[in-house]
Every structure is written in C-alpha cells, then in structure tokens.
Scaffold this motif. Structure first.
Motif, PDB file in Angstrom:
ATOM      1  N   LYS A 167      30.902 -21.782 -24.177  1.00 14.00           N
ATOM      2  CA  LYS A 167      32.325 -22.136 -24.278  1.00 14.00           C
ATOM      3  C   LYS A 167      32.979 -21.295 -25.376  1.00 14.00           C
ATOM      4  CE  LYS A 167      31.856 -26.650 -22.246  1.00 14.00           C
ATOM      5  NZ  LYS A 167      31.669 -28.073 -22.353  1.00 14.00           N
ATOM      6  N   GLY A 168      34.185 -20.838 -25.100  1.00 15.12           N
ATOM      7  CA  GLY A 168      34.898 -20.019 -26.079  1.00 15.12           C
ATOM      8  C   GLY A 168      34.504 -18.558 -26.031  1.00 15.12           C
ATOM      9  N   THR A 169      33.867 -18.121 -24.939  1.00 15.26           N
ATOM     10  CA  THR A 169      33.527 -16.693 -24.804  1.00 15.26           C
ATOM     11  C   THR A 169      34.275 -16.109 -23.597  1.00 15.26           C
ATOM     12  OG1 THR A 169      31.645 -17.089 -23.327  1.00 15.26           O
ATOM     13  CG2 THR A 169      31.187 -17.126 -25.698  1.00 15.26           C
ATOM     14  N   TRP A 170      34.612 -14.808 -23.712  1.00 16.80           N
ATOM     15  CA  TRP A 170      35.300 -14.162 -22.578  1.00 16.80           C
ATOM     16  C   TRP A 170      34.348 -13.968 -21.406  1.00 16.80           C
ATOM     17  CZ3 TRP A 170      40.224 -14.376 -22.110  1.00 16.80           C
ATOM     18  CH2 TRP A 170      41.061 -14.284 -23.220  1.00 16.80           C
ATOM     19  N   ASP A 171      33.103 -13.570 -21.704  1.00 12.41           N
ATOM     20  CA  ASP A 171      32.208 -13.230 -20.588  1.00 12.41           C
ATOM     21  C   ASP A 171      31.656 -14.461 -19.860  1.00 12.41           C
ATOM     22  OD1 ASP A 171      30.786 -13.833 -22.894  1.00 12.41           O
ATOM     23  OD2 ASP A 171      29.095 -12.541 -22.407  1.00 12.41           O
ATOM     24  N   LYS A 172      31.401 -15.529 -20.553  1.00 12.10           N
ATOM     25  CA  LYS A 172      30.758 -16.679 -19.890  1.00 12.10           C
ATOM     26  C   LYS A 172      31.731 -17.797 -19.510  1.00 12.10           C
ATOM     27  CE  LYS A 172      26.123 -16.048 -21.585  1.00 12.10           C
ATOM     28  NZ  LYS A 172      25.639 -15.611 -22.866  1.00 12.10           N
ATOM     29  N   GLU A 173      32.766 -17.977 -20.305  1.00  9.98           N
ATOM     30  CA  GLU A 173      33.752 -19.007 -19.949  1.00  9.98           C
ATOM     31  C   GLU A 173      34.987 -18.379 -19.290  1.00  9.98           C
ATOM     32  OE1 GLU A 173      35.180 -21.757 -23.007  1.00  9.98           O
ATOM     33  OE2 GLU A 173      35.746 -23.114 -21.395  1.00  9.98           O
ATOM     34  N   GLY A 174      35.308 -17.161 -19.704  1.00 11.11           N
ATOM     35  CA  GLY A 174      36.461 -16.470 -19.113  1.00 11.11           C
ATOM     36  C   GLY A 174      37.754 -16.699 -19.863  1.00 11.11           C
ATOM     37  N   GLY A 175      37.688 -17.381 -21.024  1.00 12.76           N
ATOM     38  CA  GLY A 175      38.888 -17.645 -21.797  1.00 12.76           C
ATOM     39  C   GLY A 175      38.721 -18.947 -22.552  1.00 12.76           C
ATOM     40  N   GLY A 176      39.850 -19.539 -22.963  1.00 10.04           N
ATOM     41  CA  GLY A 176      39.780 -20.761 -23.761  1.00 10.04           C
ATOM     42  C   GLY A 176      40.629 -21.874 -23.170  1.00 10.04           C
ATOM     43  N   VAL A 177      41.663 -22.266 -23.922  1.00 14.26           N
ATOM     44  CA  VAL A 177      42.455 -23.440 -23.534  1.00 14.26           C
ATOM     45  C   VAL A 177      43.057 -23.309 -22.126  1.00 14.26           C
ATOM     46  CG1 VAL A 177      44.591 -22.576 -24.638  1.00 14.26           C
ATOM     47  CG2 VAL A 177      44.259 -25.036 -24.346  1.00 14.26           C
ATOM     48  N   LEU A 178      43.314 -22.076 -21.700  1.00 18.44           N
ATOM     49  CA  LEU A 178      43.936 -21.904 -20.386  1.00 18.44           C
ATOM     50  C   LEU A 178      42.946 -22.155 -19.255  1.00 18.44           C
ATOM     51  CD1 LEU A 178      46.200 -20.988 -18.479  1.00 18.44           C
ATOM     52  CD2 LEU A 178      45.529 -18.628 -18.950  1.00 18.44           C
ATOM     53  N   ILE A 179      41.856 -21.403 -19.231  1.00 15.92           N
ATOM     54  CA  ILE A 179      40.940 -21.504 -18.076  1.00 15.92           C
ATOM     55  C   ILE A 179      40.114 -22.787 -18.119  1.00 15.92           C
ATOM     56  CG2 ILE A 179      38.904 -20.291 -19.003  1.00 15.92           C
ATOM     57  CD1 ILE A 179      38.852 -18.836 -16.182  1.00 15.92           C
ATOM     58  N   ASP A 180      39.978 -23.351 -19.300  1.00 13.35           N
ATOM     59  CA  ASP A 180      39.152 -24.560 -19.372  1.00 13.35           C
ATOM     60  C   ASP A 180      40.014 -25.817 -19.250  1.00 13.35           C
ATOM     61  OD1 ASP A 180      37.143 -26.314 -19.574  1.00 13.35           O
ATOM     62  OD2 ASP A 180      36.538 -25.832 -21.614  1.00 13.35           O
ATOM     63  N   GLN A 181      40.736 -26.180 -20.307  1.00 13.23           N
ATOM     64  CA  GLN A 181      41.440 -27.463 -20.271  1.00 13.23           C
ATOM     65  C   GLN A 181      42.695 -27.435 -19.378  1.00 13.23           C
ATOM     66  OE1 GLN A 181      41.009 -26.425 -24.077  1.00 13.23           O
ATOM     67  NE2 GLN A 181      38.912 -26.941 -23.594  1.00 13.23           N
ATOM     68  N   SER A 182      43.412 -26.321 -19.352  1.00 13.24           N
ATOM     69  CA  SER A 182      44.738 -26.337 -18.719  1.00 13.24           C
ATOM     70  C   SER A 182      44.714 -26.076 -17.223  1.00 13.24           C
ATOM     71  CB  SER A 182      45.645 -25.299 -19.386  1.00 13.24           C
ATOM     72  OG  SER A 182      45.596 -25.433 -20.775  1.00 13.24           O
ATOM     73  N   ILE A 183      43.635 -25.527 -16.702  1.00 12.47           N
ATOM     74  CA  ILE A 183      43.608 -25.173 -15.279  1.00 12.47           C
ATOM     75  C   ILE A 183      43.845 -26.400 -14.400  1.00 12.47           C
ATOM     76  CG2 ILE A 183      41.107 -25.362 -14.958  1.00 12.47           C
ATOM     77  CD1 ILE A 183      41.324 -22.767 -13.228  1.00 12.47           C
ATOM     78  N   HIS A 184      43.438 -27.569 -14.887  1.00 11.82           N
ATOM     79  CA  HIS A 184      43.674 -28.811 -14.142  1.00 11.82           C
ATOM     80  C   HIS A 184      45.158 -28.982 -13.824  1.00 11.82           C
ATOM     81  CE1 HIS A 184      39.797 -30.815 -14.547  1.00 11.82           C
ATOM     82  NE2 HIS A 184      39.730 -30.387 -15.795  1.00 11.82           N
ATOM     83  N   PHE A 185      45.980 -28.771 -14.850  1.00 14.00           N
ATOM     84  CA  PHE A 185      47.408 -29.070 -14.719  1.00 14.00           C
ATOM     85  C   PHE A 185      48.133 -27.946 -13.989  1.00 14.00           C
ATOM     86  CE2 PHE A 185      45.518 -31.218 -18.306  1.00 14.00           C
ATOM     87  CZ  PHE A 185      45.700 -32.524 -17.893  1.00 14.00           C
ATOM     88  N   ILE A 186      47.663 -26.702 -14.194  1.00  8.71           N
ATOM     89  CA  ILE A 186      48.229 -25.578 -13.435  1.00  8.71           C
ATOM     90  C   ILE A 186      47.964 -25.838 -11.944  1.00  8.71           C
ATOM     91  CG2 ILE A 186      48.080 -23.073 -13.034  1.00  8.71           C
ATOM     92  CD1 ILE A 186      48.882 -23.257 -15.857  1.00  8.71           C
ATOM     93  N   ASP A 187      46.779 -26.353 -11.648  1.00 13.89           N
ATOM     94  CA  ASP A 187      46.437 -26.628 -10.246  1.00 13.89           C
ATOM     95  C   ASP A 187      47.340 -27.717  -9.663  1.00 13.89           C
ATOM     96  OD1 ASP A 187      44.558 -26.346  -7.912  1.00 13.89           O
ATOM     97  OD2 ASP A 187      44.386 -28.496  -8.322  1.00 13.89           O
TER      98      ASP A 187
END
Ligand code: NAD
Length: 343
Positions: A167-187
C-alpha cells in the motif's frame, strides 16, 4: 441447487467481508483459501474448515473450484484473474480491477475467451442511498444532473502504510487516496451519471505522508459529454475518517449521499430518504457490520445469482474498466499538468 465451490486468494484485511458473505450466501461453500503468509492461510482455513494453499496456482489447479475471489494487492489482479480464467474458473476480483486499463482489457478478454464471468467489487453501489439516487435519476424525477460535488477526507497515517509492503506504492498499489479509498465513490458517481467522459483536469500531491511516494491529495474536475461536471477533493491526511460527502445538483432537486444513506429534496416540495434496514446487515466478524459500506454480502449474493442464471454480473469487467479509465486519466492529467480529453 448445485453447490458452487469457492476459493479465496489473499487472507488480509478484506478477507472476512468475503468469507462471511459467502457463509451467508445459499448454495456456495468455501473449499479453499490461499495466502503467501502461512499463518494467515492456516488461520483462515481453520476458521472456515477448508484447505489452505500458499501458492495460488496450485490452489487453482487442485482446488476443484467453480469461482475464485481475488483479494490481493492491486498489481496481482490481472495475473491471478487470467490464470483462473485459463482454468475455466469464474472470478470475483476486489477493486480496482487493475492499475492500468490495458491490463483490465487483458482480464476481460481472458474471461470472455474461456467462457467465465468476471465480477469486480464496488459494494457501495448496493447501498440504499445509491440505489435511491439511481432510481430517481433513471425515472427522470430529478431531471438532468448539472454538477456533482465529492469531498472525501479520511485518516490514513504513516503507520497505516508502514504496516503494508504494497500500500502506498506506485508499482504495487498504483497510487494512494485516489485509486484506493476514492475509487468507490468515483464508481458510484460514474454509474449515476451514466455518460461518457469528455475531459479530466486534475492535480495530485503528497502533503502529509513521509513514508510513501504516492498522492494523499487529489483534486480536479471530470467533465462528462452531456455537460455534467464532477468537482472532487480527496485527502487521506484528515484527523479522522469523516463521512464522504456527495451532492448531486440536478435540475429538479438535490441529492445528498452520506455513507449508506441518501436524502433527495425535490423542488416541488417532496423529500425522500433511504437508509439501511437493521435486517440488511450481516456480521462480518467480531460484531463488525460495516466496512466502507455494508454491502459486500449483497454484491456477492448477486454475483452468484448471475453465475447460476448464466448472466453477466451487475458490475462486470467492462463496467469496472470504465471507472478505472477515469482514475487512470486523473493520474495522467496530474502528472502531465494538462487537460486530458477522452474519445
Ligand atoms: N471493497 C472494499 O471496501 C475494500 C476494502 C479494503 C481493501 N479492498 C481491496 O482488497 C484487496 C486486498 O486489500 P487488503 O486491504 O485486504 O490487503 P492486505 O494486504 O491486508 O491483504 C492482502 C493479502 O494478500 C496476500 N498476498 C499477497 N501476494 C499474494 C500471492 N501471490 N498469493 C497469495 N496471497 C498473496 C498477502 O499476504 C495479504 O495477506 C485490494 O484490492 C484492496 O483494494 C477493498
């Protein structure tokens, strides 16, 4: 009803929400679990009285599975989905479908070529508040959505990231607050707006976290083709996990979504609300009934209903890819410091 045999890969923080959901889904049984951390795999296997694997390919080969849930770090979702599809095993993958849209395409193709279904978790679409908003938007009672405001302020301290090797890495998580917590709400917003994106213009920054390189702030605009625009402000360095605020300003009224609930105020004076009923909750373990929305078990039940009826899951690979495309282009816009137009 034929019993469906299910395996779960990844026995980390989201595992109990899937395992308890499966226990509450008729006609399915947890056959096997897998984690590279032996302690986690054994503990999960003991609790659900099933076999344990440390290697997911061995599990897929020997587990006699109808479906597998992929609950692992983001960068592993494409590889694991494709390996399952090659073995004719249906897949329910946690969000995000992948880190980049090209990988999502490979996953969708592998599942299609092998005749298996691909579902992707986005449980907040099943919240009573989201469903009420969808109903009033679809039946025209709210009119056109003019603009949407999304404000997310969570608390993920450095200690949260230090506990994880991905978590918190570009290569394994792909980003931070956006791709992890916020993607739910963007969806949820993309599903409610139901239109193609015209352009995205955004910024990202790391303001408060020393132990990670990815963003803890993302802000910007997503402009849709028919005119709706989303203004978003997303941070995970607030002092507590505040309720995410979503407001849809529509021609004939306003929608306010807070957590699982929503309030719609129409300009003709009518107001409607939706909140979860007590009987809609299940216990995800140790009395826990909620996890960023309580609806994992509803989505999982619907996924198995779709498998039995040989129908596409509500949130399939193509649906999840549309949301990933937005997230991916928010990052592109921020990194390239320019407005990105989508075809
Ligand atoms: N829908 C939601 O609300 C929600 C909430 C949290 C997490 N998630 C998603 O669930 C997924 C997992 O997140 P998490 O918080 O449970 O992470 P986690 O780190 O707690 O758990 C991941 C597990 O996968 C295991 N793992 C790693 N590589 C593996 C491999 N090659 N084979 C088998 N197991 C392997 C790890 O050992 C770990 O136990 C992510 O996609 C995340 O975004 C979704």
């Amino acid at each position: 009803m034929k019993q469906l045999n299910v395996g779960l890969i990844g026995c980390g923080s989201i595992f109990p929400m899937h395992a308890q959901s499966l226990v509450n889904t008729p006609g399915v049984i947890i056959r096997t679990v897998c984690d590279i951390k032996p302690f986690r795999a054994r503990k999960a296997a003991k609790k659900y009285r099933c076999s344990a694997y440390l290697d997911y390919k061995s599990m897929l080969d020997k587990g006699d599975l109808d479906a597998v849930h992929i609950l692992t770090p983001h960068y592993l979702h494409p590889l694991m989905t494709i390996e399952a599809a090659k073995r004719k095993i249906h897949v329910l993958c946690e969000k995000p479908i992948a880190i980049i849209p090209k990988d999502a395409d490979r996953m969708i193709k592998a599942c299609r070529d092998n005749g298996v279904k691909l579902g992707v978790v986005s449980q907040n679409r099943y919240n009573p508040g989201s469903k009420l908003a969808k109903k009033y938007i679809s039946n025209g009672k709210l009119g056109k959505i003019k603009a949407v405001k999304l404000v997310l302020s969570y608390h993920k301290p450095d200690s949260f990231y230090r506990k994880s090797d991905w978590k918190g890495t570009w290569d394994k998580e792909g980003g931070g607050v956006l791709i992890d917590q916020s993607i739910h709400f963007i969806d949820v917003l993309r599903w409610l707006i139901n239109d193609k994106v015209d352009y995205i213009e955004a910024n990202i920054a790391n303001r408060m976290h020393n132990s990670i390189k990815v963003e803890d702030l993302a802000e910007g605009i997503i402009k849709f083709k028919k005119g709706t625009y989303v203004c978003f402000y997303l941070i995970n360095y607030y002092s507590y996990d505040d309720d995410t605020e979503i407001e849809l300003d529509c021609e004939k009224g306003r929608v306010n979504i807070v957590k699982d609930s929503a309030r719609i105020g129409l300009y003709n004076g009518i107001a409607v609300n939706a909140s979860p009923r007590p009987d809609e909750y299940i216990d995800y373990g140790k009395g826990r009934k909620d996890y960023w929305g309580f609806c994992h078990w509803i989505q999982i039940k619907e996924f198995y209903k779709a498998l039995r009826n040989n129908e596409e899951p509500d949130i399939n690979g193509a649906e999840a890819r549309k949301t990933l495309e937005i997230v991916y282009n928010i990052y592109r816009s921020a990194k390239q410091h320019k407005r990105i137009y989508l075809d």
